[in-house]
Design an enzyme around this catalytic site. Structure first.
Site, PDB file in Angstrom:
ATOM      1  N   ASN A   9       0.858  -1.184   0.000  1.00  0.00           N
ATOM      2  CA  ASN A   9       0.000   0.000   0.000  1.00  0.00           C
ATOM      3  C   ASN A   9       0.894   1.234   0.000  1.00  0.00           C
ATOM      4  OD1 ASN A   9      -1.784   2.059   0.513  1.00  0.00           O
ATOM      5  ND2 ASN A   9      -2.375   1.348   2.566  1.00  0.00           N
ATOM      6  N   TRP A  10       0.959   1.879  -1.163  1.00  0.00           N
ATOM      7  CA  TRP A  10       1.861   3.032  -1.291  1.00  0.00           C
ATOM      8  C   TRP A  10       1.309   4.271  -0.581  1.00  0.00           C
ATOM      9  CZ3 TRP A  10       3.483   3.099  -7.230  1.00  0.00           C
ATOM     10  CH2 TRP A  10       4.095   1.876  -7.544  1.00  0.00           C
ATOM     11  N   LYS A  11       0.056   4.242  -0.188  1.00  0.00           N
ATOM     12  CA  LYS A  11      -0.608   5.408   0.418  1.00  0.00           C
ATOM     13  C   LYS A  11      -0.443   6.624  -0.505  1.00  0.00           C
ATOM     14  CE  LYS A  11      -0.136   3.240   4.891  1.00  0.00           C
ATOM     15  NZ  LYS A  11       0.004   3.360   6.340  1.00  0.00           N
ATOM     16  N   HIS A  98      -9.351   0.955   5.489  1.00  0.00           N
ATOM     17  CA  HIS A  98      -8.043   1.193   6.123  1.00  0.00           C
ATOM     18  C   HIS A  98      -8.245   2.138   7.314  1.00  0.00           C
ATOM     19  CE1 HIS A  98      -3.945   2.522   6.763  1.00  0.00           C
ATOM     20  NE2 HIS A  98      -3.564   1.460   6.082  1.00  0.00           N
ATOM     21  N   GLU A 100      -6.716   4.616   8.214  1.00  0.00           N
ATOM     22  CA  GLU A 100      -6.596   6.037   7.861  1.00  0.00           C
ATOM     23  C   GLU A 100      -7.901   6.555   7.258  1.00  0.00           C
ATOM     24  OE1 GLU A 100      -2.942   5.504   5.656  1.00  0.00           O
ATOM     25  OE2 GLU A 100      -1.973   4.991   7.550  1.00  0.00           O
ATOM     26  N   GLU A 170      -4.738  -4.816  10.932  1.00  0.00           N
ATOM     27  CA  GLU A 170      -3.720  -3.774  11.059  1.00  0.00           C
ATOM     28  C   GLU A 170      -3.927  -3.026  12.374  1.00  0.00           C
ATOM     29  OE1 GLU A 170      -2.019  -2.600   6.948  1.00  0.00           O
ATOM     30  OE2 GLU A 170      -3.721  -1.322   7.352  1.00  0.00           O
ATOM     31  N   GLY A 176       3.057   2.539  10.725  1.00  0.00           N
ATOM     32  CA  GLY A 176       3.961   3.663  10.526  1.00  0.00           C
ATOM     33  C   GLY A 176       4.751   4.049  11.759  1.00  0.00           C
ATOM     34  N   SER A 216       4.050  -1.940  10.220  1.00  0.00           N
ATOM     35  CA  SER A 216       5.511  -1.995  10.323  1.00  0.00           C
ATOM     36  C   SER A 216       6.093  -3.354   9.936  1.00  0.00           C
ATOM     37  CB  SER A 216       5.965  -1.576  11.726  1.00  0.00           C
ATOM     38  OG  SER A 216       5.570  -0.242  12.009  1.00  0.00           O
ATOM     39  N   GLY A 237       3.103  -0.972   4.267  1.00  0.00           N
ATOM     40  CA  GLY A 237       3.108   0.447   3.919  1.00  0.00           C
ATOM     41  C   GLY A 237       4.512   0.900   3.554  1.00  0.00           C
ATOM     42  N   GLY A 238       5.188   1.516   4.513  1.00  0.00           N
ATOM     43  CA  GLY A 238       6.495   2.129   4.275  1.00  0.00           C
ATOM     44  C   GLY A 238       7.486   1.252   3.524  1.00  0.00           C
TER      45      GLY A 238
HETATM   46  P1  13P Z   1       3.415   0.578   7.615  1.00  0.00           P
HETATM   47  O1  13P Z   1       3.923  -0.712   7.011  1.00  0.00           O
HETATM   48  O2  13P Z   1       4.101   1.791   7.083  1.00  0.00           O
HETATM   49  O3  13P Z   1       3.369   0.494   9.105  1.00  0.00           O
HETATM   50  O4  13P Z   1       1.887   0.733   7.121  1.00  0.00           O
HETATM   51  C1  13P Z   1       1.007  -0.320   7.290  1.00  0.00           C
HETATM   52  C2  13P Z   1      -0.240  -0.018   6.569  1.00  0.00           C
HETATM   53  O5  13P Z   1      -1.017   0.834   6.980  1.00  0.00           O
HETATM   54  C3  13P Z   1      -0.523  -0.751   5.324  1.00  0.00           C
HETATM   55  O6  13P Z   1      -1.815  -0.535   4.872  1.00  0.00           O
END
Ligand code: 13P
Length: 253
Positions: A9-11, A98, A100, A170, A176, A216, A237-238
């Site tokens: 997930n590149w956000k 998600h 977010e 999650e 993050g 993470s 994510g990251g």
């Molecule tokens: P991180 O891997 O950056 O913690 O993000 C997880 C995430 O929200 C994937 O959707």
């Protein structure tokens, strides 16, 4: 049997050129280095989807996802994107709920149930996210929170429908933050979620659904997390923004 999945997930990161470079690197390295049959899902921002899909072409086991969608089919909904549009751009999976989206954009359980239904009715597969905040875990409410999100978001679906859903657990406190749930904590919650599905539907259905862990995930913890019996992969994510890291995670099954 359920699939192993590594989803990136590149956000809201990377411009188009950087996104194309990242996607090509992941696709090329995956073809060269990954011998297992895990599915890889690249989930870029909407405007990069067509380009990433073109790059993915017929790459074995590489799929393209979207980070969100509307629950409406079409019409006067400025700024929204429908499932049908995403389908026509080559998307296979759509992330729904998600944290977010839940937290920053106020998406509630009813809307997320409606989006999940829209994704399925459009013939695509939802990646349905659940997860508790830190205060809920500290108050030992984490099972109750996830149960409510799953019940309200998914349990209106038929058995045929839920079989097409991928679930992503999650925990918000791990997203993050660099703090990962321990493999025991992840396994415990994944087994709990699978148990809820078995109760509502049946064991065979529960055993067929992939449950991903997100929060993470990095190359140095992916192997231990993915080795857990109920952890079928990761929503990353990251670390999905760095091709080397993401490919190392894909190789961790
Ligand atoms: P991180 O891997 O950056 O913690 O993000 C997880 C995430 O929200 C994937 O959707």
């Amino acid at each position: 049997m359920r699939k192993n999945i590594a989803a990136g997930n590149w956000k809201m990161n990377l411009d188009l050129d950087a996104g194309k470079i990242l996607a090509s690197e992941v696709i090329n390295m995956t073809a060269d280095e990954v011998s297992n049959d895990a599915e890889v899902i690249l989930i870029p921002p909407f405007v990069h989807i067509t380009s990433v899909k073109q790059l993915a072409g017929s790459a074995k086991n590489v799929f393209v996802g979207a980070q969100n969608c509307s629950d409406k089919a079409s019409g006067a909904f400025t700024g929204e994107i429908s499932v049908e549009m995403l389908k026509s751009a080559g998307v296979d999976y759509i992330v729904v709920g998600h944290s977010e989206r839940r937290e920053i954009y106020g998406e509630d359980d009813a809307l997320l149930a409606s989006k999940t239904k829209a994704v399925l009715e459009g013939g695509l597969k939802p990646i349905f996210c659940c997860g508790e905040k830190l205060e809920s875990r500290e108050a030992e409410q984490h099972f109750a929170v996830n149960k409510e999100q799953i019940e309200k978001g998914l349990f209106g679906l038929s058995k045929e429908e839920i079989l097409k859903v991928v679930i992503a657990y999650e925990p918000v406190w791990a997203i993050g933050t660099g703090v990962t749930a321990s493999s025991d904590q992840a396994q415990e919650m994944h087994a709990y979620i699978r148990g809820l599905i078995a109760e509502q539907y049946d064991q065979e259905t529960a055993d067929s659904i992939s449950i991903l862990y997100g929060g993470s995930v990095k190359p140095d913890n992916a192997q231990e997390l993915f080795a857990q019996p109920d952890v079928d992969g990761g929503l990353v994510g990251g670390a999905s923004l760095k091709s080397r890291d993401f490919v190392d995670i894909i190789k961790s099954f």
